[in-house]
Design a protein around this motif. Structure first.
Motif, mmCIF file in Angstrom:
data_model
loop_
_atom_site.group_PDB
_atom_site.id
_atom_site.type_symbol
_atom_site.label_atom_id
_atom_site.label_comp_id
_atom_site.label_asym_id
_atom_site.label_seq_id
_atom_site.Cartn_x
_atom_site.Cartn_y
_atom_site.Cartn_z
ATOM 1 N N ASP A 57 100.845 -45.950 44.745
ATOM 2 C CA ASP A 57 99.317 -44.879 44.022
ATOM 3 C C ASP A 57 100.723 -44.110 42.991
ATOM 4 O OD1 ASP A 57 101.824 -42.919 45.615
ATOM 5 O OD2 ASP A 57 100.454 -42.898 47.199
ATOM 6 N N ARG A 58 100.158 -42.929 43.388
ATOM 7 C CA ARG A 58 99.801 -41.703 41.659
ATOM 8 C C ARG A 58 101.849 -42.235 41.718
ATOM 9 N NH1 ARG A 58 100.055 -37.640 39.374
ATOM 10 N NH2 ARG A 58 100.059 -36.706 40.907
ATOM 11 N N THR A 59 102.622 -41.436 42.645
ATOM 12 C CA THR A 59 103.309 -41.507 42.686
ATOM 13 C C THR A 59 104.690 -42.309 43.337
ATOM 14 O OG1 THR A 59 103.880 -39.643 44.612
ATOM 15 C CG2 THR A 59 103.585 -39.058 42.180
ATOM 16 N N ALA A 60 104.190 -43.522 44.583
ATOM 17 C CA ALA A 60 105.003 -44.135 45.398
ATOM 18 C C ALA A 60 104.994 -45.082 44.757
ATOM 19 C CB ALA A 60 104.264 -43.473 46.798
ATOM 20 N N ARG B 261 107.975 -44.690 35.088
ATOM 21 C CA ARG B 261 107.051 -43.645 35.547
ATOM 22 C C ARG B 261 107.218 -42.499 34.863
ATOM 23 N NH1 ARG B 261 104.024 -45.618 41.445
ATOM 24 N NH2 ARG B 261 102.677 -44.618 40.284
#
Lengths: 94, 94
Positions: free
Chosen positions: A12-15, B59
């Motif tokens: 997802d956005r960070t994981a 990221r």
């Protein structure tokens, strides 16, 4: 078992989602590190890997002795994140 | 986040249970290594930790650039277990 491999994908956005043979788990940072705490972070997995290897070898050594029985082994691996380099780990105890 | 800690406990005859803050997962060996394959083994977690840190920093670097958008990042970390020392890892690629 000559070669081992781990694949990571954006989750997802960070994981990230780690796939290891038929096992999967989520890697994420805590909120204080910009993540959403969906799982342990990489540095914590490093400690888990060291502790896991130690535990495995300790238990194999115990199992090799017929006259020894040990139960409820527990160990804690700790490290300090350096103030100078935020992602630098100093192992402090096991 | 100055100190990080991971606790491992005996889980069953071969597996360990790792506790990292509010996360838990099982560490075990595959059957070929004397385990019951209830989870990844320590050496595999080491690869996951390296890949997780790399992914996280990649990221973060992408997120710091407003003009760049990258999706579906995937990476594989591989290592070879030495024939001479069964538990010795040689990183081969990421």
């Amino acid at each position: 078992m000559a070669e081992i491999a781990v694949t990571l994908k954006q989750h997802d956005r960070t994981a990230s989602l780690a796939t290891i043979r038929d096992h999967q788990f989520v890697i994420d940072g805590p909120e204080a590190k910009g993540g959403h705490n969906a799982g342990p972070m990489g540095g914590e997995l490093l400690l888990a890997s060291v502790g896991g290897c130690f535990m495995s070898n300790l238990r194999a050594a115990i199992a090799a002795r017929e006259d020894v029985r040990v139960e409820n082994i527990s160990l804690t691996v700790t490290a300090t994140l350096s103030d100078d380099m935020n992602d630098f780990l100093l192992f402090t105890s096991m």
